[in-house]
Design a protein around this motif. Structure first.
Motif, PDB file in Angstrom:
ATOM      1  N   THR A 116     -15.763  -2.707  12.487  1.00 35.07           N
ATOM      2  CA  THR A 116     -16.184  -3.799  13.360  1.00 35.07           C
ATOM      3  C   THR A 116     -15.905  -3.416  14.806  1.00 35.07           C
ATOM      4  OG1 THR A 116     -15.660  -5.473  11.697  1.00 35.07           O
ATOM      5  CG2 THR A 116     -15.806  -6.232  13.931  1.00 35.07           C
ATOM      6  N   SER A 117     -16.754  -3.876  15.709  1.00 36.34           N
ATOM      7  CA  SER A 117     -16.472  -3.709  17.125  1.00 36.34           C
ATOM      8  C   SER A 117     -17.016  -4.918  17.875  1.00 36.34           C
ATOM      9  CB  SER A 117     -17.077  -2.417  17.674  1.00 36.34           C
ATOM     10  OG  SER A 117     -18.479  -2.462  17.590  1.00 36.34           O
ATOM     11  N   GLY A 118     -16.475  -5.154  19.052  1.00 37.91           N
ATOM     12  CA  GLY A 118     -16.913  -6.284  19.853  1.00 37.91           C
ATOM     13  C   GLY A 118     -16.043  -6.425  21.078  1.00 37.91           C
ATOM     14  N   THR A 119     -16.181  -7.549  21.739  1.00 34.52           N
ATOM     15  CA  THR A 119     -15.487  -7.799  22.995  1.00 34.52           C
ATOM     16  C   THR A 119     -14.515  -8.962  22.850  1.00 34.52           C
ATOM     17  OG1 THR A 119     -17.412  -7.020  24.218  1.00 34.52           O
ATOM     18  CG2 THR A 119     -15.829  -8.361  25.438  1.00 34.52           C
ATOM     19  N   LEU A 120     -13.309  -8.771  23.365  1.00 34.41           N
ATOM     20  CA  LEU A 120     -12.336  -9.859  23.473  1.00 34.41           C
ATOM     21  C   LEU A 120     -12.527 -10.518  24.836  1.00 34.41           C
ATOM     22  CD1 LEU A 120      -9.135  -7.974  22.302  1.00 34.41           C
ATOM     23  CD2 LEU A 120     -10.427  -9.666  21.002  1.00 34.41           C
ATOM     24  N   ILE A 121     -12.555 -11.850  24.860  1.00 37.79           N
ATOM     25  CA  ILE A 121     -12.715 -12.565  26.123  1.00 37.79           C
ATOM     26  C   ILE A 121     -11.552 -13.534  26.293  1.00 37.79           C
ATOM     27  CG2 ILE A 121     -14.161 -14.144  27.466  1.00 37.79           C
ATOM     28  CD1 ILE A 121     -16.566 -12.980  25.909  1.00 37.79           C
ATOM     29  N   PHE A 122     -10.902 -13.439  27.470  1.00 38.71           N
ATOM     30  CA  PHE A 122      -9.795 -14.324  27.815  1.00 38.71           C
ATOM     31  C   PHE A 122     -10.206 -15.124  29.042  1.00 38.71           C
ATOM     32  CE2 PHE A 122      -7.989 -10.659  25.699  1.00 38.71           C
ATOM     33  CZ  PHE A 122      -7.105 -11.231  24.800  1.00 38.71           C
ATOM     34  N   GLU A 123      -9.747 -16.354  29.126  1.00 33.45           N
ATOM     35  CA  GLU A 123     -10.082 -17.214  30.259  1.00 33.45           C
ATOM     36  C   GLU A 123      -9.049 -17.019  31.369  1.00 33.45           C
ATOM     37  OE1 GLU A 123     -11.367 -21.802  31.142  1.00 33.45           O
ATOM     38  OE2 GLU A 123     -10.722 -21.238  29.149  1.00 33.45           O
ATOM     39  N   LEU A 124      -9.419 -16.230  32.367  1.00 31.52           N
ATOM     40  CA  LEU A 124      -8.543 -15.913  33.497  1.00 31.52           C
ATOM     41  C   LEU A 124      -9.279 -16.166  34.799  1.00 31.52           C
ATOM     42  CD1 LEU A 124      -7.348 -12.428  32.229  1.00 31.52           C
ATOM     43  CD2 LEU A 124      -5.913 -14.444  32.403  1.00 31.52           C
ATOM     44  N   ILE A 160      -2.823 -11.645  21.306  1.00 34.95           N
ATOM     45  CA  ILE A 160      -2.225 -12.353  22.442  1.00 34.95           C
ATOM     46  C   ILE A 160      -2.330 -11.456  23.665  1.00 34.95           C
ATOM     47  CG2 ILE A 160      -0.084 -13.270  23.426  1.00 34.95           C
ATOM     48  CD1 ILE A 160       0.835 -13.795  20.535  1.00 34.95           C
ATOM     49  N   LEU A 161      -2.723 -12.036  24.792  1.00 37.30           N
ATOM     50  CA  LEU A 161      -2.683 -11.368  26.081  1.00 37.30           C
ATOM     51  C   LEU A 161      -1.422 -11.834  26.789  1.00 37.30           C
ATOM     52  CD1 LEU A 161      -4.070  -9.707  28.402  1.00 37.30           C
ATOM     53  CD2 LEU A 161      -5.008 -11.900  29.168  1.00 37.30           C
ATOM     54  N   GLN A 162      -0.598 -10.893  27.257  1.00 34.97           N
ATOM     55  CA  GLN A 162       0.608 -11.225  28.020  1.00 34.97           C
ATOM     56  C   GLN A 162       0.485 -10.631  29.410  1.00 34.97           C
ATOM     57  OE1 GLN A 162       3.952  -9.518  25.942  1.00 34.97           O
ATOM     58  NE2 GLN A 162       4.335 -11.403  24.822  1.00 34.97           N
ATOM     59  N   TYR A 163       0.821 -11.439  30.423  1.00 34.33           N
ATOM     60  CA  TYR A 163       0.895 -10.951  31.800  1.00 34.33           C
ATOM     61  C   TYR A 163       1.848 -11.856  32.552  1.00 34.33           C
ATOM     62  CZ  TYR A 163      -2.370 -14.726  32.885  1.00 34.33           C
ATOM     63  OH  TYR A 163      -2.960 -15.959  33.021  1.00 34.33           O
ATOM     64  N   GLY A 164       2.662 -11.247  33.410  1.00 35.36           N
ATOM     65  CA  GLY A 164       3.707 -12.019  34.079  1.00 35.36           C
ATOM     66  C   GLY A 164       4.557 -12.709  33.025  1.00 35.36           C
ATOM     67  N   ASN A 165       4.726 -14.015  33.153  1.00 39.53           N
ATOM     68  CA  ASN A 165       5.465 -14.770  32.137  1.00 39.53           C
ATOM     69  C   ASN A 165       4.519 -15.652  31.326  1.00 39.53           C
ATOM     70  OD1 ASN A 165       4.800 -16.616  34.064  1.00 39.53           O
ATOM     71  ND2 ASN A 165       6.851 -17.446  34.347  1.00 39.53           N
ATOM     72  N   LYS A 166       3.246 -15.272  31.254  1.00 36.14           N
ATOM     73  CA  LYS A 166       2.241 -16.065  30.553  1.00 36.14           C
ATOM     74  C   LYS A 166       1.731 -15.348  29.316  1.00 36.14           C
ATOM     75  CE  LYS A 166       0.688 -18.205  34.804  1.00 36.14           C
ATOM     76  NZ  LYS A 166      -0.410 -18.477  35.698  1.00 36.14           N
ATOM     77  N   GLU A 167       1.292 -16.143  28.345  1.00 40.09           N
ATOM     78  CA  GLU A 167       0.653 -15.642  27.131  1.00 40.09           C
ATOM     79  C   GLU A 167      -0.565 -16.497  26.849  1.00 40.09           C
ATOM     80  OE1 GLU A 167       3.239 -15.686  23.730  1.00 40.09           O
ATOM     81  OE2 GLU A 167       4.329 -13.925  24.418  1.00 40.09           O
ATOM     82  N   MET A 168      -1.623 -15.868  26.330  1.00 35.75           N
ATOM     83  CA  MET A 168      -2.790 -16.642  25.928  1.00 35.75           C
ATOM     84  C   MET A 168      -3.542 -15.935  24.820  1.00 35.75           C
ATOM     85  SD  MET A 168      -5.652 -16.025  28.924  1.00 35.75           S
ATOM     86  CE  MET A 168      -4.754 -17.002  30.068  1.00 35.75           C
ATOM     87  N   LYS A 169      -4.243 -16.726  24.040  1.00 34.45           N
ATOM     88  CA  LYS A 169      -5.112 -16.207  22.992  1.00 34.45           C
ATOM     89  C   LYS A 169      -6.517 -16.067  23.567  1.00 34.45           C
ATOM     90  CE  LYS A 169      -2.551 -18.159  19.149  1.00 34.45           C
ATOM     91  NZ  LYS A 169      -2.199 -17.007  18.384  1.00 34.45           N
ATOM     92  N   PRO A 170      -7.347 -15.226  22.964  1.00 37.62           N
ATOM     93  CA  PRO A 170      -8.711 -15.080  23.464  1.00 37.62           C
ATOM     94  C   PRO A 170      -9.520 -16.358  23.238  1.00 37.62           C
ATOM     95  CG  PRO A 170      -8.409 -13.831  21.430  1.00 37.62           C
ATOM     96  CD  PRO A 170      -7.080 -14.376  21.807  1.00 37.62           C
TER      97      PRO A 170
END
Length: 75
Positions: free
Chosen positions: A42-50, A21-31
């Motif tokens: 394992t390695s890779g990149t997390l992408i969130f829609e911002l 979960i990404l949290q910022y301000g009062n918002k939360e979102m999944k990648p």
């Protein structure tokens, strides 16, 4: 990016799309994209829609043994 390494369990049983979960301000979102975990390394990149990168945020990883919650914060 994210990197996961272990020698005690197979990481394939964990779905980062559901466990991060990404949290910022009062918002939360999944990648919207995350690497598939498999094997022990394992390695890779997390992408969130911002629309823009928040100044302060945290990434929370839930329930990947043996830690219930990992919190990574950026000021």
């Amino acid at each position: 990016g994210i990197t996961a390494n272990t020698h005690s369990i197979d990481l394939a049983q964990f779905d980062l799309m559901q466990q991060i979960i990404l949290q910022y301000g009062n918002k939360e979102m999944k990648p919207i994209s995350a690497p598939a975990l498999n094997g022990h390394h394992t390695s890779g990149t997390l992408i969130f829609e911002l629309s823009q990168q928040p100044a302060d945020f945290r990434v929370i990883i839930n329930n990947i043994p043996a830690i219930e919650k990992r919190v990574f914060e950026w000021p």
